[in-house]
Enzyme design. Structure first.
Site, PDB file in Angstrom:
ATOM      1  N   ARG A  81       0.750  -1.655  -0.105  1.00 39.96           N
ATOM      2  CA  ARG A  81       0.162   0.299   0.150  1.00 39.96           C
ATOM      3  C   ARG A  81       0.676   1.426  -0.215  1.00 39.96           C
ATOM      4  O   ARG A  81       0.867   2.115  -1.221  1.00 39.96           O
ATOM      5  CB  ARG A  81      -0.684  -0.003   1.509  1.00 39.96           C
ATOM      6  CG  ARG A  81      -2.031   1.062   1.397  1.00 39.96           C
ATOM      7  CD  ARG A  81      -2.548   1.397   2.456  1.00 39.96           C
ATOM      8  NE  ARG A  81      -3.664   0.367   2.680  1.00 39.96           N
ATOM      9  CZ  ARG A  81      -3.358  -0.057   3.974  1.00 39.96           C
ATOM     10  NH1 ARG A  81      -2.729   1.111   4.504  1.00 39.96           N
ATOM     11  NH2 ARG A  81      -4.131  -1.295   4.484  1.00 39.96           N
TER      12      ARG A  81
ATOM     13  N   LYS B  33      -1.410  15.558 -15.010  1.00 44.90           N
ATOM     14  CA  LYS B  33      -1.601  16.798 -16.208  1.00 44.90           C
ATOM     15  C   LYS B  33      -0.025  16.847 -17.034  1.00 44.90           C
ATOM     16  O   LYS B  33       0.203  15.996 -17.326  1.00 44.90           O
ATOM     17  CB  LYS B  33      -1.755  18.296 -15.894  1.00 44.90           C
ATOM     18  CG  LYS B  33      -2.599  17.776 -14.679  1.00 44.90           C
ATOM     19  CD  LYS B  33      -4.305  18.096 -15.148  1.00 44.90           C
ATOM     20  CE  LYS B  33      -5.600  17.896 -14.494  1.00 44.90           C
ATOM     21  NZ  LYS B  33      -5.450  18.566 -13.284  1.00 44.90           N
TER      22      LYS B  33
ATOM     23  N   TYR C  55      -7.731  25.737  -7.738  1.00 44.25           N
ATOM     24  CA  TYR C  55      -8.602  24.741  -8.772  1.00 44.25           C
ATOM     25  C   TYR C  55      -9.910  24.398  -7.934  1.00 44.25           C
ATOM     26  O   TYR C  55      -9.992  24.273  -7.421  1.00 44.25           O
ATOM     27  CB  TYR C  55      -7.487  23.805  -8.998  1.00 44.25           C
ATOM     28  CG  TYR C  55      -7.698  22.290  -9.548  1.00 44.25           C
ATOM     29  CD1 TYR C  55      -8.387  21.953 -10.952  1.00 44.25           C
ATOM     30  CD2 TYR C  55      -8.477  21.069  -8.802  1.00 44.25           C
ATOM     31  CE1 TYR C  55      -8.767  20.845 -10.887  1.00 44.25           C
ATOM     32  CE2 TYR C  55      -9.272  20.134  -9.498  1.00 44.25           C
ATOM     33  CZ  TYR C  55      -9.006  19.558 -10.185  1.00 44.25           C
ATOM     34  OH  TYR C  55      -9.814  18.439 -10.803  1.00 44.25           O
TER      35      TYR C  55
ATOM     36  N   ASP D 231       0.780  24.157  -5.165  1.00 41.44           N
ATOM     37  CA  ASP D 231       0.316  23.735  -6.242  1.00 41.44           C
ATOM     38  C   ASP D 231       1.010  24.106  -7.309  1.00 41.44           C
ATOM     39  O   ASP D 231      -0.285  25.170  -8.028  1.00 41.44           O
ATOM     40  CB  ASP D 231      -1.103  23.787  -6.510  1.00 41.44           C
ATOM     41  CG  ASP D 231      -2.070  22.957  -7.429  1.00 41.44           C
ATOM     42  OD1 ASP D 231      -1.052  22.374  -8.543  1.00 41.44           O
ATOM     43  OD2 ASP D 231      -3.025  22.695  -7.505  1.00 41.44           O
TER      44      ASP D 231
HETATM   45  C1  LIG Z   1      -6.127  18.871 -12.180  1.00 43.82           C
HETATM   46  C2  LIG Z   1      -5.440  19.763 -10.871  1.00 43.82           C
HETATM   47  C3  LIG Z   1      -6.031  18.953  -9.529  1.00 43.82           C
HETATM   48  C4  LIG Z   1      -6.414  18.103  -9.249  1.00 43.82           C
HETATM   49  O1  LIG Z   1      -5.837  16.951  -9.688  1.00 43.82           O
HETATM   50  P1  LIG Z   1      -6.430  15.454 -10.144  1.00 43.82           P
HETATM   51  O2  LIG Z   1      -5.453  14.169 -10.917  1.00 43.82           O
HETATM   52  O3  LIG Z   1      -7.554  15.885 -11.489  1.00 43.82           O
HETATM   53  O4  LIG Z   1      -6.881  14.610  -8.875  1.00 43.82           O
HETATM   54  C5  LIG Z   1      -5.237  20.162  -8.819  1.00 43.82           C
HETATM   55  N1  LIG Z   1      -4.841  21.700  -9.299  1.00 43.82           N
HETATM   56  C6  LIG Z   1      -4.768  21.566 -10.943  1.00 43.82           C
HETATM   57  C7  LIG Z   1      -4.178  22.710 -10.868  1.00 43.82           C
HETATM   58  C8  LIG Z   1      -4.775  20.818 -11.573  1.00 43.82           C
HETATM   59  O5  LIG Z   1      -4.699  21.495 -12.111  1.00 43.82           O
END
Ligand SMILES: *Cc1c(COP(=O)(O)O)cnc(C)c1O
Length: 390
Positions: free
Chosen positions: A52, A202, A104, A177
């Protein structure tokens, strides 16, 4: 690897140059085992007991990311949301948290509807303005400052170094982020941040075929230990195949991101002068509000994300919103879909996705620029804008 320390692009291309000990393969195998043999004397000398949180297929992706971010350690999660929420879940009820008004959307929703219910005191501020942060931070009470830069969907820029100085002086931790900037363009830890988060769905993976998230820490702090416990016990972990795909995706991170940046800059410049476009939001445009700060903390480009605001049709006296939706309906090469950071370019009417309370104006289209030919992308969008006028 080479005797001289190599550049991040070389680290990524070879995924740190790891070779499989047994076979000498330059691509490591996928380990699917959920469990590991215990030694006869009752120890686990391999360091692994259960997959895990001890999956060997995580090691290379985590090590590559730690090297690219210049951190101490990284963790893979089942999604960007699992990674981000693990940071907040390492806090205690009653802790005060500052988050950006422009961020986000799903994470903002979770903070508003779940984290507050669970006891966190979350306050949303204009994070792009350091004076707002100075005003809102409560020394000894604010535990975490959450930054997203450039931030969805307006690409608001936050000065990471200045925010870290303010937060640290008040005893708060800073998490960034950095999904849109990627370690290619910005290294938040070097600017003072404590934790970097990515939706690896992404740019890091880059091929729209893996949902994953990551965290990287500057030091092995008590908070990081709690985050590791959150992952191990709540169990929002990535599968082996996805972790392996992510390592493969990161090998091409630099050419993908740099290509998307160059294309996005050209597309932003083209449509900034276009009669059917009211405004282009892109940190690389000198007219953009956050351009100077972006130039200070982003290197090699201003990211592959931009938004355009579409003018209403003069012919039909329609609104900007209906022209934006019609433009998205008329593209062919751009793909009408949510998400970002893949090799294919995506277009999206963002207000439709985010619903009530969105900071996105109705006439806004969010563009994720991929690695197709730049002129093909410009021609396709230009044609769609013209069709939307009739
Ligand atoms: C897509 C995204 C998230 C969330 O990520 P997931 O992989 O879809 O859970 C968080 N922050 C940003 C800036 C994003 O583009």
């Amino acid at each position: 690897m080479a005797a001289k320390p190599v550049k991040p692009a070389s680290i990524a291309a070879q995924a740190l140059g790891w070779v499989d000990d047994k076979t000498r393969a330059i691509v490591l195998p996928i380990h699917t085992s959920t469990t590991f043999i215990r030694d006869a004397d009752n120890q686990y000398r391999s360091g692994r007991g259960y997959a895990r949180d001890q999956n060997p297929t995580f090691d290379q992706a985590e090590a590559v990311l730690t090297a690219l971010e210049g951190g101490r350690a990284s963790l893979l999660f089942a999604s960007g949301m699992a990674a981000a929420t693990a940071v907040f879940q390492s806090l205690a009820p009653d802790d005060h948290v500052l988050a950006p008004q422009v961020m986000y959307w799903s994470l903002r929703n979770w903070l508003m509807n779940f984290a507050t219910h669970w006891g966190l005191r979350v306050e949303f501020i204009d994070m792009g303005n350091p004076d707002e942060l100075r005003r809102a931070i409560r020394p000894g009470k604010t535990r975490l400052v959450w930054i997203e830069t450039p931030a969805n969907p307006l690409w608001t820029i936050t000065d990471i170094a200045v925010s870290c100085d303010i937060a640290h002086a008040a005893g708060a931790v800073v998490a960034v982020d950095s999904t849109v900037a990627t370690p290619v363009l910005t290294r938040p830890l070097a600017l003072g941040a404590d934790i970097v988060m990515h939706s690896a769905t992404k740019y890091l993976n880059g091929h729209s075929d893996v949902i994953a998230g990551t965290l990287t820490t500057r030091e092995e702090s008590a908070m990081w230990a709690r985050i590791k416990t959150v992952r191990a016990q709540i169990g929002g972990v990535l599968g082996s195949f996805e972790a392996w795909l992510l390592t493969r995706g990161m090998r091409t991170l630099f050419p993908r991101v740099l290509g998307a940046c160059a294309s996005a800059q050209a597309i932003a410049g083209h449509f900034a002068r276009h009669p059917l476009v009211a405004e282009v939001l892109y940190p690389g445009l000198p007219s953009f509000h956050g351009n100077a700060v972006a130039a200070k903390q982003m290197h090699g480009g201003f990211a592959g994300m931009l938004s355009i605001r579409v003018r209403g049709s003069r012919k039909t006296s329609g609104s900007g919103e209906s022209a934006a939706i019609a433009t998205a309906a008329n593209v062919e090469l751009w793909k009408r879909a949510t998400s970002l950071g893949g090799v294919e370019s995506l277009i999206e009417h963002r207000a439709s996705v985010e619903g009530a309370g969105t900071p996105a104006p109705g006439d806004l289209l969010r563009l994720s620029v991929g690695i197709e030919d730049t002129n093909d992308l410009i021609d396709d969008l230009e044609h769609a804008l013209e069709l939307a006028q009739s």
